[in-house]
Design a protein around this motif. Structure first.
Motif, PDB file in Angstrom:
ATOM      1  N   ALA A 290      83.139  86.438  87.812  1.00 45.50           N
ATOM      2  CA  ALA A 290      82.288  85.056  87.734  1.00 45.50           C
ATOM      3  C   ALA A 290      80.963  85.414  88.473  1.00 45.50           C
ATOM      4  O   ALA A 290      79.944  84.652  87.968  1.00 45.50           O
ATOM      5  CB  ALA A 290      83.175  84.148  88.594  1.00 45.50           C
ATOM      6  N   ARG A 291      80.854  86.359  89.358  1.00 46.80           N
ATOM      7  CA  ARG A 291      79.407  86.705  90.356  1.00 46.80           C
ATOM      8  C   ARG A 291      78.762  87.025  89.291  1.00 46.80           C
ATOM      9  O   ARG A 291      77.539  86.891  89.433  1.00 46.80           O
ATOM     10  CB  ARG A 291      79.751  87.524  91.277  1.00 46.80           C
ATOM     11  N   ASP A 292      79.134  87.989  88.206  1.00 51.53           N
ATOM     12  CA  ASP A 292      77.956  88.631  87.056  1.00 51.53           C
ATOM     13  C   ASP A 292      77.644  87.516  86.623  1.00 51.53           C
ATOM     14  O   ASP A 292      76.425  87.667  86.168  1.00 51.53           O
ATOM     15  CB  ASP A 292      78.893  89.740  86.597  1.00 51.53           C
ATOM     16  N   VAL A 293      78.369  86.755  85.813  1.00 49.25           N
ATOM     17  CA  VAL A 293      77.934  85.608  85.063  1.00 49.25           C
ATOM     18  C   VAL A 293      76.850  84.735  85.965  1.00 49.25           C
ATOM     19  O   VAL A 293      75.972  84.445  85.222  1.00 49.25           O
ATOM     20  CB  VAL A 293      79.016  84.704  84.691  1.00 49.25           C
ATOM     21  N   PHE A 294      77.545  84.292  87.228  1.00 51.22           N
ATOM     22  CA  PHE A 294      76.317  83.568  87.831  1.00 51.22           C
ATOM     23  C   PHE A 294      75.167  84.389  88.092  1.00 51.22           C
ATOM     24  O   PHE A 294      73.933  83.721  88.100  1.00 51.22           O
ATOM     25  CB  PHE A 294      77.083  83.216  89.337  1.00 51.22           C
ATOM     26  N   ASP A 295      74.933  85.518  88.326  1.00 44.23           N
ATOM     27  CA  ASP A 295      73.971  86.276  88.394  1.00 44.23           C
ATOM     28  C   ASP A 295      72.975  86.114  87.259  1.00 44.23           C
ATOM     29  O   ASP A 295      71.712  86.044  87.388  1.00 44.23           O
ATOM     30  CB  ASP A 295      74.283  87.726  88.758  1.00 44.23           C
ATOM     31  N   ILE A 296      73.496  86.429  86.204  1.00 42.50           N
ATOM     32  CA  ILE A 296      72.727  86.270  84.933  1.00 42.50           C
ATOM     33  C   ILE A 296      72.096  84.836  84.863  1.00 42.50           C
ATOM     34  O   ILE A 296      71.080  84.568  84.234  1.00 42.50           O
ATOM     35  CB  ILE A 296      73.664  86.586  83.759  1.00 42.50           C
TER      36      ILE A 296
ATOM     37  N   ALA B 117      69.247  84.227  87.134  1.00 47.85           N
ATOM     38  CA  ALA B 117      68.111  84.847  86.588  1.00 47.85           C
ATOM     39  C   ALA B 117      67.374  84.188  85.332  1.00 47.85           C
ATOM     40  O   ALA B 117      66.213  84.156  85.034  1.00 47.85           O
ATOM     41  CB  ALA B 117      68.612  86.016  86.216  1.00 47.85           C
ATOM     42  N   ARG B 118      68.111  83.538  84.466  1.00 41.80           N
ATOM     43  CA  ARG B 118      67.602  82.861  83.376  1.00 41.80           C
ATOM     44  C   ARG B 118      67.492  81.649  83.417  1.00 41.80           C
ATOM     45  O   ARG B 118      66.877  80.989  82.517  1.00 41.80           O
ATOM     46  CB  ARG B 118      68.872  83.133  82.236  1.00 41.80           C
ATOM     47  N   GLN B 119      67.670  80.789  84.516  1.00 42.14           N
ATOM     48  CA  GLN B 119      67.605  79.486  84.871  1.00 42.14           C
ATOM     49  C   GLN B 119      66.117  79.026  84.698  1.00 42.14           C
ATOM     50  O   GLN B 119      65.174  79.604  85.014  1.00 42.14           O
ATOM     51  CB  GLN B 119      68.041  78.764  86.092  1.00 42.14           C
ATOM     52  N   ARG B 120      65.952  77.527  84.338  1.00 40.75           N
ATOM     53  CA  ARG B 120      64.616  76.993  84.274  1.00 40.75           C
ATOM     54  C   ARG B 120      64.594  76.490  85.736  1.00 40.75           C
ATOM     55  O   ARG B 120      65.531  76.361  86.155  1.00 40.75           O
ATOM     56  CB  ARG B 120      64.515  75.950  83.398  1.00 40.75           C
ATOM     57  N   PRO B 121      63.448  75.849  86.156  1.00 38.33           N
ATOM     58  CA  PRO B 121      63.426  75.407  87.408  1.00 38.33           C
ATOM     59  C   PRO B 121      64.222  74.125  87.447  1.00 38.33           C
ATOM     60  O   PRO B 121      64.235  73.202  86.523  1.00 38.33           O
ATOM     61  CB  PRO B 121      61.910  75.221  87.577  1.00 38.33           C
ATOM     62  N   GLY B 122      64.960  73.810  88.420  1.00 38.80           N
ATOM     63  CA  GLY B 122      66.077  72.861  88.366  1.00 38.80           C
ATOM     64  C   GLY B 122      67.396  73.279  88.082  1.00 38.80           C
ATOM     65  O   GLY B 122      68.343  72.503  88.255  1.00 38.80           O
ATOM     66  N   GLY B 123      67.551  74.517  87.492  1.00 40.23           N
ATOM     67  CA  GLY B 123      68.913  75.048  87.092  1.00 40.23           C
ATOM     68  C   GLY B 123      69.542  74.701  85.826  1.00 40.23           C
ATOM     69  O   GLY B 123      70.736  75.376  85.832  1.00 40.23           O
ATOM     70  N   GLU B 124      68.721  74.419  84.876  1.00 41.79           N
ATOM     71  CA  GLU B 124      69.190  74.342  83.488  1.00 41.79           C
ATOM     72  C   GLU B 124      69.334  75.807  82.797  1.00 41.79           C
ATOM     73  O   GLU B 124      67.904  76.459  83.028  1.00 41.79           O
ATOM     74  CB  GLU B 124      68.505  73.443  82.580  1.00 41.79           C
ATOM     75  N   VAL B 125      70.167  76.240  82.046  1.00 40.79           N
ATOM     76  CA  VAL B 125      70.153  77.620  81.739  1.00 40.79           C
ATOM     77  C   VAL B 125      70.644  77.398  80.112  1.00 40.79           C
ATOM     78  O   VAL B 125      71.687  76.764  79.882  1.00 40.79           O
ATOM     79  CB  VAL B 125      71.016  78.442  82.412  1.00 40.79           C
ATOM     80  N   GLN B 126      69.743  78.042  79.419  1.00 40.89           N
ATOM     81  CA  GLN B 126      70.035  78.040  77.857  1.00 40.89           C
ATOM     82  C   GLN B 126      70.636  79.562  77.158  1.00 40.89           C
ATOM     83  O   GLN B 126      69.993  80.286  77.320  1.00 40.89           O
ATOM     84  CB  GLN B 126      69.038  77.679  77.003  1.00 40.89           C
ATOM     85  N   ILE B 127      72.057  79.582  77.275  1.00 40.97           N
ATOM     86  CA  ILE B 127      72.616  80.868  77.019  1.00 40.97           C
ATOM     87  C   ILE B 127      74.078  80.518  76.586  1.00 40.97           C
ATOM     88  O   ILE B 127      74.746  79.610  76.888  1.00 40.97           O
ATOM     89  CB  ILE B 127      72.517  81.818  78.074  1.00 40.97           C
ATOM     90  N   THR B 128      74.441  81.137  75.298  1.00 41.42           N
ATOM     91  CA  THR B 128      75.878  81.075  75.010  1.00 41.42           C
ATOM     92  C   THR B 128      76.773  82.118  75.559  1.00 41.42           C
ATOM     93  O   THR B 128      76.400  83.196  76.138  1.00 41.42           O
ATOM     94  CB  THR B 128      75.710  81.271  73.416  1.00 41.42           C
ATOM     95  N   GLN B 129      78.098  81.722  75.465  1.00 48.76           N
ATOM     96  CA  GLN B 129      79.033  82.466  76.130  1.00 48.76           C
ATOM     97  C   GLN B 129      79.030  84.021  75.605  1.00 48.76           C
ATOM     98  O   GLN B 129      79.384  84.886  75.948  1.00 48.76           O
ATOM     99  CB  GLN B 129      80.489  82.023  75.946  1.00 48.76           C
ATOM    100  N   GLY B 130      78.836  83.931  74.173  1.00 50.54           N
ATOM    101  CA  GLY B 130      78.861  85.294  73.391  1.00 50.54           C
ATOM    102  C   GLY B 130      77.828  86.130  73.936  1.00 50.54           C
ATOM    103  O   GLY B 130      78.003  87.469  73.885  1.00 50.54           O
ATOM    104  N   GLU B 131      76.360  85.461  74.272  1.00 48.04           N
ATOM    105  CA  GLU B 131      75.507  86.137  74.572  1.00 48.04           C
ATOM    106  C   GLU B 131      75.505  86.784  75.958  1.00 48.04           C
ATOM    107  O   GLU B 131      75.553  87.915  76.136  1.00 48.04           O
ATOM    108  CB  GLU B 131      73.788  85.526  74.694  1.00 48.04           C
ATOM    109  N   LEU B 132      76.257  86.151  76.856  1.00 47.73           N
ATOM    110  CA  LEU B 132      76.822  86.657  78.359  1.00 47.73           C
ATOM    111  C   LEU B 132      77.879  87.756  78.050  1.00 47.73           C
ATOM    112  O   LEU B 132      77.906  88.755  78.978  1.00 47.73           O
ATOM    113  CB  LEU B 132      77.463  85.440  79.192  1.00 47.73           C
TER     114      LEU B 132
END
Length: 155
Positions: free
Chosen positions: A26-32, A35-50
């Motif tokens: 969970a910590r590794d996922v949260f770190d990614i 690192a990939r978030q837009r300002p304000g906290g939205e992140v466009q990434i799939t579980q497969g990519e993670l």
């Protein structure tokens, strides 16, 4: 779309993040995600990519995201491939952007379900007018512990 500049975070919340007791995945996922978030906290990434980035199964990523949602770090309602980090933990373009976003009445602040140390203000304190004293020693320093004599081992 990231700004390229480092994002500003709420230091009071990041200081208490270890209280969330995240497992390693969970910590590794949260770190990614941070690192990939837009300002304000939205992140466009799939579980497969993670899963590919971490070299683990998609089921393990799903469990980690579930843990992050259960304690409130990620918003429970998500669109396919889009997650949102809690506004108190999200990164912002500047301190002014963070303050404006957090004080905006349209910003949805869902509950964090771990001991964060940051509490919303109370409407009324039930202890007001009582004999409750939050600092019973009047602000004096606590007494120092008595010195214990050093023991020498025979030898």
């Amino acid at each position: 779309m990231t700004t390229g500049a480092p994002l500003v975070h709420n230091p009071a919340m990041w200081e208490h993040l270890p209280n969330a007791r995240l497992n390693g995945t969970a910590r590794d996922v949260f770190d990614i995600l941070t690192a990939r978030q837009r300002p304000g906290g939205e992140v466009q990434i799939t579980q497969g990519e993670l899963a590919r980035r971490l070299g683990i199964s998609q089921a393990a990523v799903s469990r980690a995201i579930g843990q992050l949602k259960d304690i409130g770090i990620l918003e429970g309602r998500t669109k396919h491939g889009m997650v949102r980090i809690h506004p108190l933990l999200a990164g912002y373009e500047s301190e002014a952007h963070m303050i404006n976003s957090l004080t905006d009445p349209d910003t949805y602040l869902w509950p964090l379900l771990y001991e964060s140390g940051v509490r919303p203000p109370r409407r009324s304190d039930p202890r007001a007018g009582t004999m409750f004293d939050p600092d019973p020693d009047g602000g004096e320093d606590a007494p120092l512990p008595k010195a214990v004599p050093m023991l020498r081992l025979a030898g």
